[in-house]
Design a protein around this motif. Structure first.
Motif, PDB file in Angstrom:
ATOM      1  N   GLY A  34       0.785  -1.226   0.000  1.00 28.38           N
ATOM      2  CA  GLY A  34       0.000   0.000   0.000  1.00 28.38           C
ATOM      3  C   GLY A  34       0.811   1.266   0.000  1.00 28.38           C
ATOM      4  N   ARG A  56      -2.129   4.027   0.952  1.00 29.52           N
ATOM      5  CA  ARG A  56      -3.543   3.952   0.582  1.00 29.52           C
ATOM      6  C   ARG A  56      -4.034   5.285   0.034  1.00 29.52           C
ATOM      7  N   PRO A 101      -2.988   1.190   9.894  1.00 27.07           N
ATOM      8  CA  PRO A 101      -3.871   1.704   8.846  1.00 27.07           C
ATOM      9  C   PRO A 101      -5.114   2.389   9.400  1.00 27.07           C
ATOM     10  N   THR A 140     -13.075   5.229   8.248  1.00 21.56           N
ATOM     11  CA  THR A 140     -12.505   4.040   7.624  1.00 21.56           C
ATOM     12  C   THR A 140     -13.278   2.804   8.050  1.00 21.56           C
ATOM     13  N   GLU A 198     -12.872  -1.374   7.496  1.00 17.17           N
ATOM     14  CA  GLU A 198     -11.877  -2.348   7.058  1.00 17.17           C
ATOM     15  C   GLU A 198     -12.277  -3.743   7.521  1.00 17.17           C
ATOM     16  N   TYR A 209     -10.665  -2.246   2.376  1.00 18.76           N
ATOM     17  CA  TYR A 209     -10.907  -1.026   3.145  1.00 18.76           C
ATOM     18  C   TYR A 209     -11.604   0.029   2.293  1.00 18.76           C
ATOM     19  N   ASN A 234     -11.087   6.909  -0.752  1.00 15.16           N
ATOM     20  CA  ASN A 234      -9.997   5.984  -1.055  1.00 15.16           C
ATOM     21  C   ASN A 234     -10.443   4.588  -0.622  1.00 15.16           C
ATOM     22  N   ASP A 268      -5.455  -4.684   0.020  1.00 13.51           N
ATOM     23  CA  ASP A 268      -4.042  -4.957   0.285  1.00 13.51           C
ATOM     24  C   ASP A 268      -3.902  -6.442   0.575  1.00 13.51           C
ATOM     25  N   SER A 319      -1.462  -4.414  -4.190  1.00 15.19           N
ATOM     26  CA  SER A 319      -2.397  -3.384  -3.715  1.00 15.19           C
ATOM     27  C   SER A 319      -3.255  -2.907  -4.874  1.00 15.19           C
ATOM     28  N   LEU A 349      -5.910   0.266  -5.485  1.00 17.95           N
ATOM     29  CA  LEU A 349      -6.372   1.523  -4.904  1.00 17.95           C
ATOM     30  C   LEU A 349      -7.269   2.252  -5.890  1.00 17.95           C
TER      31      LEU A 349
END
Length: 806
Positions: A118, A136, A184, A575, A577, A595, A625, A629, A646, A648
């Motif tokens: 990431g 990220r 993270p 966030t 995840e 995530y 975002n 990962d 990763s 993104l």
């Protein structure tokens, strides 16, 4: 001398025996409670697994049963009693010193770029110590004006500078770093600005690095580096000392890009088994050149013509572009074991830094050049800009941690304040034949902006990891923040030259940020997967530079001229995840995380002119975002293999107009954010051949990325009655191979060699639309032409070095 793992085992034994002596809290803290966060990418599992929960079991030195390794980590910047990382509801990455040394990377940023899932480093400045690091899609950058989204800590001290939240990677004492941890998401326990994550560096002390360590290396671009450290401890008295020093110098691979830095870290401390304390002093200075972007193509309609970058890859657009940083930091860490289940941690620090820059730029109003026989301009056509920044910060933090039955909880608080003084000066000048800027004789240096700013932040938090079933743990966190930022601006009107003092203004911000997650191990067996899920929220308040440059009618120059300070809202980040940690075989592991992070009222710099560095900050309604990962680490005999991938997807999630370079870009919901690759693949392999010889290779493969100023697929702003000039530009993807070899002729010695970018791949890490006023061979014309500017990637390089440990 007791090793770090030995101290951890001793601490576990003391906790397990109520009648035993109190554990050594400072040893525990330095051993892993602050920064030992789980899971490093591509760390060979057989040698030293990065994820303790997925590692092969340890064997005790004496005869006895096999014991599972327990990696205990802290859940905030201050160390507490720590929590087994496999019980936490989010994936983390940990890199230890031996992995860094084995990689033979140029520096720590280069290592993270190659190995951490990431993580991406863009060579926007062209200096190895001025990289623009993202995780990220969130940044930790030395660039004033970059939207910062990662909080960075050194031994518990937050090192994001007060002015712009920038991170000066050149002032981190790299040789003294024992572990690097990456947590993270919008974790509220790590304080303000931890939107995409928190990056933490933990340094050695006299117990964890006893004796002499030394390393010398040299190679391409005139690079020379010398590192040395010495540590000692006395178990009888409890005293320990450590000192580390680094000196680096290079000519640079691009023109006019020489640089150097020096760092010294010293520590002294005492530990009597109940109370431990350490005083640390850090001094650093650097003089680095970051020459920025270079025109690769000029644009005529939809046609592209090769420009300066293809004539000379090592060229710079204009120069000088020099930054001189100096730092002095003093910190005090305390750990006290109240009893076998409770401890108190405390931190106090003072940090003073200076930053002086020199930038040769194009002038806002240009004069024509001279004739063919006199290529030098007949009048001023350039600007010689300088800045002076002085920052002093103080901080205190305190926490109490306790294990109570099924609960492992911690409460704490912090207070940080900083004073900032910033001045920017402008002076008319002209370009030389090499595109350097020389101040015009007799032209005065005029004050463009002056600010005295102050920021103060208070925070209190509580976090608890609770066992709710045999293999299920729930972690909850909440933090309250209150911040105040105030400015006193003095500016000069560009038209009249009048210097004006503006009224002092201050802004207050408050937030309550929660987090809640669960981790569940599917079975009792050591190879059973652990699944986890987490939801967290955090905030970032505007910085002095952002509040001082928030008026589109009075744009400012970066590095940072300040003109007006309208209110900006704080950024709110959330966030979500989910993931799995799976130690599917001895010496092997697989980690996966999905995530999504959404930012409301994101603060973006809306550039007025990329080349002239004019723009302003503003809130943008929503950005997102999201991604995946994944990592696999496997050891088979003498071969260690690590693979990371990763994905993104970073997008704007609202409609709006952004000023990007020379253009007003019409943003629609779903528009990709420029400069961030969707796909990143990392591979690392090491083969212990025998007789002390190790061979290794790694691959970094990155997909294409969009160009700043071309997010809407247009090259020019649409004009009434004119046809849109549409062309979708991309910075192409690339793959870089690096090779390395090491030989240990004796126990204390190691010799190594590295070849980076083996096939001398021409690649670019960032792109933006702007205007060039030079021809493809570098001659000044005074006439602006649309161009695609790029950040050139470093060409092939060689490095030879030697390490000594005694």
């Amino acid at each position: 001398m007791e090793t770090q793992n030995g101290r951890r085992c001793r601490d576990r034994a003391r906790r397990a025996s109520p009648a035993g002596p109190a554990r050594t809290p400072l040893a525990r803290a330095l051993g892993g409670a602050l920064l030992a966060l789980a899971g490093g990418f591509a760390a060979p599992a057989g040698a030293q697994p990065a994820d303790g929960a997925t590692a092969a079991p340890d064997v005790t030195v004496a005869a006895g049963p096999r014991l599972e390794r327990v990696e205990v980590i802290g859940t905030s910047p201050l160390p507490g009693q720590g929590v087994d990382r496999d019980l936490l509801p989010y994936g983390t990455q940990l890199i230890k010193r031996d992995r860094i040394d084995e990689s033979q990377s140029v520096n720590l940023n280069d290592f993270m770029n190659r190995r951490l899932v990431g993580v991406q480093v863009n060579d926007i400045q062209g200096s190895p110590f001025q990289g623009d690091l993202t995780f990220r899609g969130f940044r930790a950058s030395p660039l004033i004006g970059a939207g910062q989204g990662l909080s960075v800590y050194l031994d518990g001290v937050r090192i994001n500078e007060p002015f712009g939240d920038v991170v000066n990677f050149d002032l981190i004492p790299e040789f003294a770093v024992e572990t690097i941890s990456l947590v993270p998401g919008a974790n509220p326990a790590f304080g303000l600005n931890s939107l995409g994550g928190a990056l933490a560096y933990n340094t050695f002390d006299g117990r964890s690095a006893p004796g002499v360590r030394a390393e010398v290396s040299g190679g391409s671009f005139g690079r020379k580096r010398l590192d040395a450290s010495y540590g000692r401890s006395d178990d009888a008295t409890g005293w320990h000392q450590f000192i580390s020093a680094t000196a680096f110098d290079e000519d640079g691979w691009r023109d006019h890009s020489e640089g150097d830095l020096q760092q010294v870290l010293g520590k002294i401390g005492h530990d009597d088994g109940v109370t431990g304390w350490t005083v640390s002093a850090l001094f650093g200075q650097s003089d680095l050149v970051g020459n920025g972007l270079l025109p690769a193509y000029t644009i005529d309609g939809t046609s592209l013509t090769k420009d300066l970058y293809f004539h000379r890859r090592e060229a710079v657009y204009t120069h000088p572009d020099e930054t001189e940083n100096k730092l002095g930091q003093l910190s005090f860490n305390l750990q006290h074991a109240v009893d076998a289940q409770s401890s108190i941690s405390a931190l106090a620090y003072v940090r003073h830094s200076t930053r002086d820059t020199i930038n040769g730029d194009e002038a806002d109003d240009d004069n024509p050049p001279g004739g063919e026989e006199n290529p030098e301009p007949t009048g001023t056509n350039a600007a010689f800009n300088t800045t002076e920044t002085r920052q002093t910060g103080w901080g205190l933090a305190l926490s109490f941690a306790r294990v109570s039955g099924p609960h492992q909880w911690q409460v704490g608080g912090s207070a940080d304040t900083a004073q900032v003084s910033f001045k920017q000066f402008e002076q008319e000048g002209f370009f030389t034949g090499s595109r350097g800027v020389i101040p015009a004789e007799g032209e005065p240096r005029e004050l463009a902006a002056d600010v005295d700013g102050k920021s103060t932040s208070f925070g209190v938090y509580a976090t608890d990891t609770m066992q709710v079933a045999e293999r299920t743990h729930v972690t909850g966190t909440v933090r309250y923040n209150r911040s105040r930022i105030s400015n006193q601006l003095t500016v000069r009107d560009d038209d009249t030259g009048v210097v004006e003092d503006k009224p002092r203004e201050g802004f207050n911000y408050e937030s309550v940020n929660p987090a809640l997650g669960v981790a569940h191990r599917l079975a009792q067996a050591g190879t059973s997967p652990t699944v986890f899920a987490n939801l967290a929220r955090n905030t970032r308040v505007p910085t002095v530079i952002e509040l001082g440059c928030a008026d589109p009618e009075e744009p400012c120059r970066l590095p940072a001229g300040l003109q007006a300070d309208p209110h900006l809202d704080q950024v709110k980040s959330t966030t979500a995840e989910v993931g799995v940690r799976w130690p599917f075989a001895p010496g092997a592991r697989f980690n996966l995380a999905l995530y999504r992070t959404e930012n409301k009222d994101d603060i973006l710099f809306r550039s007025v002119n990329v080349s002239g560095q004019l723009g302003y900050f503003d809130n943008f309604k929503k950005t997102r975002n999201q991604g995946i990962d994944a990592e696999l680490a496997y050891s088979i005999g003498p071969v260690d293999l690590g693979i990371g991938y990763s994905f993104l997807d970073a997008t704007y999630e609202a409609d709006g107009v952004l000023r990007q370079g020379e253009r007003n870009v019409q943003i629609e919901k779903g528009t990709r954010i420029a400069g961030l690759p969707r796909h990143t693949f990392k591979l690392a392999a090491d083969w212990r051949v025998g007789q002390g010889v190790t061979l290794g290779a790694d691959l970094l493969a990155v997909s294409e990325r969009t160009v700043a100023g071309n997010e809407d697929g247009l090259l020019e702003d649409p004009q009434p009655g004119d046809q849109e000039v549409a062309r979708d530009l991309r910075i192409p993807g690339y793959g870089l191979w690096n090779l390395r070899a090491a030989w240990k002729p004796a126990k204390a010695w190691e010799l190594y060699a590295t070849v980076n970018n083996v096939f001398d791949k021409r690649y670019e890490t960032f792109g933006a639309l702007a205007e060039t006023q030079f021809t493809a061979d570098g001659r000044f014309t005074g006439e602006g032409r649309d161009a695609l500017f790029v950040a050139p990637g470093t060409e092939r390089s060689f490095l030879l070095g030697a390490r000594y440990r005694f």
